[in-house]
Design a protein around this motif. Structure first.
Motif, mmCIF file in Angstrom:
data_model
loop_
_atom_site.group_PDB
_atom_site.id
_atom_site.type_symbol
_atom_site.label_atom_id
_atom_site.label_comp_id
_atom_site.label_asym_id
_atom_site.label_seq_id
_atom_site.Cartn_x
_atom_site.Cartn_y
_atom_site.Cartn_z
ATOM 1 N N HIS A 161 30.127 21.289 107.445
ATOM 2 C CA HIS A 161 30.044 22.178 108.608
ATOM 3 C C HIS A 161 31.299 23.018 108.803
ATOM 4 C CE1 HIS A 161 26.263 20.533 109.705
ATOM 5 N NE2 HIS A 161 26.753 19.304 109.746
ATOM 6 N N VAL A 162 32.403 22.586 108.182
ATOM 7 C CA VAL A 162 33.677 23.271 108.452
ATOM 8 C C VAL A 162 34.356 23.670 107.154
ATOM 9 C CG1 VAL A 162 34.118 22.093 110.640
ATOM 10 C CG2 VAL A 162 34.832 21.008 108.518
ATOM 11 N N ASP A 163 35.313 24.607 107.269
ATOM 12 C CA ASP A 163 36.098 25.002 106.104
ATOM 13 C C ASP A 163 37.188 23.968 105.835
ATOM 14 O OD1 ASP A 163 34.708 27.339 105.563
ATOM 15 O OD2 ASP A 163 35.862 28.489 107.039
ATOM 16 N N SER A 164 37.735 24.023 104.639
ATOM 17 C CA SER A 164 38.734 23.035 104.229
ATOM 18 C C SER A 164 40.018 23.732 103.780
ATOM 19 C CB SER A 164 38.201 22.207 103.055
ATOM 20 O OG SER A 164 37.008 21.582 103.410
ATOM 21 N N ALA A 165 41.009 22.916 103.441
ATOM 22 C CA ALA A 165 42.259 23.463 102.900
ATOM 23 C C ALA A 165 42.872 22.433 101.972
ATOM 24 C CB ALA A 165 43.220 23.797 104.034
ATOM 25 N N ILE A 166 43.663 22.922 101.040
ATOM 26 C CA ILE A 166 44.375 22.017 100.133
ATOM 27 C C ILE A 166 45.820 21.887 100.616
ATOM 28 C CG2 ILE A 166 45.221 21.690 97.764
ATOM 29 C CD1 ILE A 166 42.201 21.402 97.976
ATOM 30 N N ILE A 167 46.257 20.638 100.753
ATOM 31 C CA ILE A 167 47.666 20.397 101.085
ATOM 32 C C ILE A 167 48.313 19.618 99.933
ATOM 33 C CG2 ILE A 167 47.411 20.422 103.606
ATOM 34 C CD1 ILE A 167 47.478 17.293 103.454
ATOM 35 N N HIS A 168 49.625 19.781 99.818
ATOM 36 C CA HIS A 168 50.360 19.064 98.767
ATOM 37 C C HIS A 168 51.642 18.504 99.383
ATOM 38 C CE1 HIS A 168 51.862 18.300 94.656
ATOM 39 N NE2 HIS A 168 53.037 18.662 95.142
ATOM 40 N N ILE A 169 51.876 17.215 99.135
ATOM 41 C CA ILE A 169 53.120 16.600 99.637
ATOM 42 C C ILE A 169 53.941 16.157 98.436
ATOM 43 C CG2 ILE A 169 54.142 14.795 101.101
ATOM 44 C CD1 ILE A 169 51.290 14.397 102.328
ATOM 45 N N ASP A 170 55.201 16.606 98.392
ATOM 46 C CA ASP A 170 56.152 16.090 97.397
ATOM 47 C C ASP A 170 56.960 15.012 98.083
ATOM 48 O OD1 ASP A 170 56.109 17.088 94.813
ATOM 49 O OD2 ASP A 170 56.717 19.072 95.555
ATOM 50 N N PHE A 171 56.883 13.780 97.594
ATOM 51 C CA PHE A 171 57.603 12.695 98.268
ATOM 52 C C PHE A 171 59.034 12.590 97.759
ATOM 53 C CE2 PHE A 171 53.157 11.462 98.746
ATOM 54 C CZ PHE A 171 53.123 11.239 100.108
ATOM 55 N N LYS A 172 59.969 12.519 98.723
ATOM 56 C CA LYS A 172 61.389 12.375 98.365
ATOM 57 C C LYS A 172 61.883 10.988 98.769
ATOM 58 C CE LYS A 172 61.894 17.002 97.700
ATOM 59 N NZ LYS A 172 60.954 17.295 96.633
ATOM 60 N N ASN A 173 61.474 10.532 99.965
ATOM 61 C CA ASN A 173 61.925 9.228 100.467
ATOM 62 C C ASN A 173 60.752 8.289 100.659
ATOM 63 O OD1 ASN A 173 64.528 10.378 101.052
ATOM 64 N ND2 ASN A 173 63.563 11.315 102.834
ATOM 65 N N LYS A 174 61.073 7.007 100.522
ATOM 66 C CA LYS A 174 60.090 5.973 100.833
ATOM 67 C C LYS A 174 59.930 5.918 102.353
ATOM 68 C CE LYS A 174 61.204 1.712 100.268
ATOM 69 N NZ LYS A 174 61.314 0.332 100.150
ATOM 70 N N CYS A 175 58.737 5.591 102.821
ATOM 71 C CA CYS A 175 58.519 5.493 104.264
ATOM 72 C C CYS A 175 59.397 4.385 104.853
ATOM 73 C CB CYS A 175 57.055 5.175 104.507
ATOM 74 S SG CYS A 175 56.652 4.916 106.221
ATOM 75 N N ASP A 176 59.927 4.629 106.050
ATOM 76 C CA ASP A 176 60.706 3.592 106.735
ATOM 77 C C ASP A 176 59.817 3.020 107.842
ATOM 78 O OD1 ASP A 176 62.345 2.422 108.795
ATOM 79 O OD2 ASP A 176 64.081 3.256 107.736
ATOM 80 N N GLU A 177 59.512 1.722 107.724
ATOM 81 C CA GLU A 177 58.585 1.089 108.671
ATOM 82 C C GLU A 177 59.034 1.247 110.123
ATOM 83 O OE1 GLU A 177 57.511 -3.069 108.101
ATOM 84 O OE2 GLU A 177 57.330 -2.600 105.962
ATOM 85 N N LYS A 178 60.360 1.114 110.339
ATOM 86 C CA LYS A 178 60.876 1.193 111.711
ATOM 87 C C LYS A 178 60.701 2.592 112.294
ATOM 88 C CE LYS A 178 64.364 -2.351 112.180
ATOM 89 N NZ LYS A 178 65.809 -2.542 112.356
ATOM 90 N N VAL A 179 60.956 3.596 111.464
ATOM 91 C CA VAL A 179 60.785 4.977 111.947
ATOM 92 C C VAL A 179 59.317 5.206 112.311
ATOM 93 C CG1 VAL A 179 60.973 7.428 111.332
ATOM 94 C CG2 VAL A 179 62.738 5.828 110.568
ATOM 95 N N TYR A 180 58.409 4.730 111.457
ATOM 96 C CA TYR A 180 56.985 4.948 111.729
ATOM 97 C C TYR A 180 56.555 4.203 112.987
ATOM 98 C CZ TYR A 180 52.149 6.149 110.651
ATOM 99 O OH TYR A 180 50.880 6.681 110.713
ATOM 100 N N LYS A 181 57.132 2.988 113.180
ATOM 101 C CA LYS A 181 56.784 2.200 114.356
ATOM 102 C C LYS A 181 57.231 2.932 115.634
ATOM 103 C CE LYS A 181 57.245 -2.410 116.185
ATOM 104 N NZ LYS A 181 58.063 -3.591 116.196
ATOM 105 N N VAL A 182 58.459 3.443 115.583
ATOM 106 C CA VAL A 182 58.979 4.161 116.746
ATOM 107 C C VAL A 182 58.147 5.416 117.026
ATOM 108 C CG1 VAL A 182 60.811 5.930 116.701
ATOM 109 C CG2 VAL A 182 61.337 3.685 117.468
#
Ligand code: SAM
Length: 267
Positions: free
Chosen positions: A194-215
């Protein structure tokens, strides 16, 4: 290359195996070879790359990924596609297909194993819309970081990730660089969504920090509330906000990723 995504080829395969696109699994197959090529190019993969593809469908994107990459490991939930994929990808010896719900896969363990053999690991997916955020979150918050993720998402979701602060958009900013690649019209799918789409691309530089995500998740719990109100259950929060030079009357969306990184040090 067979160009599985040519409309005639897609229809031939679907008819031959009496396959109807499943709504339950969010199946919309791409029937435009030009779009397939552009997605594969956006993924920026090479002969040192192992690709993890989520939801290969009938293999339209997979055959191009197989051409560019060293190895392609696909996770597909719909076992009805076994026979179709056996035929469509019979000329792609570097493709392995695992029939499993990707949300249930222990991907940390898999990536740990893959790291022993492959220099680069890239996730590529044309996502079913109902699990877009869950899958992006699963990849972004991995302990075993991958090198990149290229995903087809609803256009609206892509625009929000680029322009609106949320726990997911900010943790992506923390982990790497998000790029809006291009728009994809709903008319290049069968059946059309029903809707249009888009392509996104993420280049990862750092590992996720659990504490930052929790905050981040705590701070955005109730978007209209101030940062103080969202975090008030944390002991000495007034002093912590003060230490971090954060005005307690501000809302989470007014803060920067660096503010959340600072806050996470006190948790
Ligand atoms: N990649 C193909 C294409 O571009 O034509 C198909 C894309 S279709 C939008 C989404 C695919 O993801 C379908 O093949 C569907 O069966 C599969 N899928 C849905 N939920 C899944 C899950 N939880 N784990 C793995 N695959 C899933």
């Amino acid at each position: 290359m067979k160009d599985i995504s040519k409309k005639a080829n897609t229809m031939y395969l679907l008819n031959k195996y009496n396959m109807k696109a499943s709504k339950k699994f969010g199946q919309n197959f791409i029937i435009d070879t030009n779009i397939i090529k552009r997605i594969a190019e956006s993924a920026n993969i090479d002969s040192r790359t192992c690709v993890i593809e989520i939801g290969p469908g009938i293999g339209a994107l997979t055959e191009y990924l197989s051409y560019y990459a060293c190895k392609v490991i696909c996770y597909e939930i719909d076992e009805r596609l076994k026979e179709v994929l056996n035929e469509s990808l019979d000329e792609c010896p570097n493709v392995e297909i695992i029939f499993e719900d990707f949300l249930k896969v222990d991907i940390e363990q898999k990536i740990k194993e893959l790291r022993k053999n492959y220099e680069k690991i890239a996730v590529v997916t044309n996502l079913p819309y109902y699990i877009t955020s869950d899958i992006i979150e699963k990849i972004v918050t991995l302990n075993q970081k991958v090198d990149s993720m290229t995903a087809m998402v609803q256009k609206e979701v892509a625009l929000k990730l680029m322009n609106v602060k949320s726990p997911l958009s900010l943790i992506i900013q923390y982990c790497g660089q998000l790029k809006y690649c291009f728009n994809v019209s709903k008319n290049v799918f069968s059946p059309p969504p029903h809707v249009d789409s888009a392509i996104i691309h993420i280049d990862f530089k750092n590992k996720c920090d659990e504490k930052v995500y929790k905050v981040l998740k705590l701070s955005f719990q109730q978007k209209r509330k101030t940062i103080y109100n969202n975090l008030k259950n944390i002991e000495k929060i007034t002093e912590i906000l003060d230490e971090c030079h954060i005005d307690e009357r501000k809302r989470a969306e007014e803060l920067s990723i660096n503010d959340f990184i600072a806050l996470s040090k006190y948790l």
